[in-house]
Design a protein around this motif. Structure first.
Motif, mmCIF file in Angstrom:
data_model
loop_
_atom_site.group_PDB
_atom_site.id
_atom_site.type_symbol
_atom_site.label_atom_id
_atom_site.label_comp_id
_atom_site.label_asym_id
_atom_site.label_seq_id
_atom_site.Cartn_x
_atom_site.Cartn_y
_atom_site.Cartn_z
ATOM 1 N N LEU A 288 0.845 -1.200 0.000
ATOM 2 C CA LEU A 288 0.000 0.000 0.000
ATOM 3 C C LEU A 288 0.882 1.251 0.000
ATOM 4 O O LEU A 288 1.899 1.313 0.688
ATOM 5 N N VAL A 289 0.486 2.221 -0.810
ATOM 6 C CA VAL A 289 1.247 3.464 -0.943
ATOM 7 C C VAL A 289 0.273 4.619 -0.699
ATOM 8 O O VAL A 289 -0.818 4.632 -1.275
ATOM 9 N N ALA A 290 0.683 5.572 0.163
ATOM 10 C CA ALA A 290 -0.194 6.725 0.420
ATOM 11 C C ALA A 290 -0.218 7.622 -0.815
ATOM 12 O O ALA A 290 0.796 7.760 -1.510
ATOM 13 N N THR A 291 -1.372 8.187 -1.104
ATOM 14 C CA THR A 291 -1.483 9.053 -2.286
ATOM 15 C C THR A 291 -2.407 10.231 -1.966
ATOM 16 O O THR A 291 -3.275 10.129 -1.087
ATOM 17 N N THR A 292 -2.191 11.338 -2.688
ATOM 18 C CA THR A 292 -3.116 12.458 -2.532
ATOM 19 C C THR A 292 -4.009 12.567 -3.767
ATOM 20 O O THR A 292 -4.923 13.377 -3.811
#
Ligand SMILES: Nc1ncnc2c1ncn2[C@@H]1O[C@H](COP(=O)(O)OP(=O)(O)OP(=O)(O)O)[C@@H](O)[C@H]1O
Length: 362
Positions: A288-292
């Motif tokens: 999982l990768v944080a994204t805006t």
């Protein structure tokens, strides 16, 4: 040649079936690790190979010969136990020499083999000591040395590191890896609970559950392509996030809809017949990768932050009511409880399992 062939191998204690028909071929020189939860039958299977447990049904071949009724001492195997099993009144030298003396080897041959094993395991300075004057790690090295001296065709290890503290476990694990490299012809079978041992030592891992093989393969294959939910959740730490849902659309890139009304495109092919069926969506915490951005997989509120130094674990409440999704982020993260975050993941790293728990990814 000392490959092994297990065919329909079964073990029962009275009416209790413990091993339910195991088929497995092990090539000469392979390092095979048996893993699985407590009670799944790992030790029983190893002890059947060693000849310490009778085989209820099926055949076991070592080196092309059926050995079901061959006694342990004639199978060309050596076993290292968790408990070391050293003779307390004998020196390190005599412990290592014991089996060779029983086998009637000459003193010169015994001396050559004991010193060679002691040199491989850096035990030369301890040969005159009694086991009680050794640390746990040194005792386990003597137990391994005793097995090496017998020059086995097959080396069996039953959780050899589980009595050692964390630092010694790492050091001894590395020694076992080196030992394996220095004995490329010797087949090794190793039982452990410990995923790191399994992932780092094995050529192939055998995942067992309730006396049945769930999957066999190289460590990275099991990690990247688990064939079923059991393996998906057993390999990897923290375990893969699994979210129940329903197949919403099929085709080359099926979508799965979750109870909260959100849906995710998986990049995984699902046949039309499965439309509307229940399924389980899987994604590993580290994928999982944080994204805006707006192209996110899911959005949720952080309920717990566990900062472990090299990684930060975020528990995110979103798609499931019961359990949060865990995201494993690198290093330190400026995230607080209550923060709302969006996550995305590479589609190639998503997983989807059918109602029977088998993967849709082929
Ligand atoms: N002598 C016995 N009589 C009856 N059942 C037994 C006997 N020995 C083992 N079992 C059962 O067989 C099953 C498999 O045991 P085994 O020790 O092989 O499991 P394991 O995977 O090695 O577990 P652990 O990781 O806890 O050592 C267990 O359910 C155990 O209770």
């Amino acid at each position: 040649m000392a490959g092994l062939k297990l065919e329909g191998l079964k073990k029962s204690y009275g009416a209790v079936d413990v091993i339910h028909g195991v088929d497995l071929e092990i090539r000469q020189g392979e390092f095979i690790v048996f893993v699985g939860p407590s009670g799944c039958g790992k030790s029983t299977l190893l002890r059947m190979i060693a000849g310490l447990e009778e085989i209820t049904a099926g055949t076991l071949e070592i080196d092309g010969m059926v050995v079901n009724d061959v006694p342990p001492s004639k199978r060309g195997i050596a076993m290292v136990f968790q408990s070391y099993a050293l003779y307390p009144h004998m020196t390190v030298y005599d412990n290592m020499a014991f089996g060779l003396r029983i086998a009637g080897q000459s003193n010169d041959e015994i001396d050559r083999r004991v010193r060679s094993a002691a040199s491989i395991l850096q035990l030369e300075d301890y040969l005159d000591r009694l086991p009680k004057a050794l640390s746990g790690g040194q005792r386990q090295r003597v137990a391994i040395g005793r097995a090496i001296c017998r020059d086995p065709k097959v080396f069996l290890f039953d959780e050899p590191l589980s009595n050692l503290d964390a630092a010694l476990r790492v050091a001894t694990r590395i020694e076992i890896a080196k030992l394996n490299e220095s004995m490329p012809e010797t087949t090794m079978i190793y039982v452990t609970h410990d995923q790191v041992e399994a992932m780092t030592l094995a050529d192939r891992i055998v995942v067992l559950s309730k006396g049945v093989i769930e999957q066999v393969g190289p460590p990275m294959e099991l990690y990247d392509r688990p064939q079923n939910l059991f393996v998906a959740q057993f390999i990897g730490s923290p375990a893969m996030n699994i979210i129940p849902g329903t197949i919403e659309s099929t085709g080359d890139s099926a979508t799965i809809a979750f109870a909260n009304g959100k849906s995710v495109e998986t990049g995984i092919a699902v046949a039309d017949a499965d439309k509307g069926r229940k399924a389980s969506f899987g994604v590993r915490p580290e994928d999982l990768v944080a994204t805006t951005g707006d192209d996110f997989l899911f959005e949720g509120t952080v309920s717990i932050v566990e900062a472990l130094g090299e990684v930060t674990l975020l528990y995110v409440e979103d798609l499931t009511e019961d359990e949060p999704i865990i995201a494993k982020m690198p290093g330190h993260q400026q995230v607080r409880r209550g923060d709302k975050l969006r996550f995305t993941a590479d589609k190639a790293k998503l997983h989807l399992f059918d109602t029977a728990g088998n993967t849709y990814r082929r």
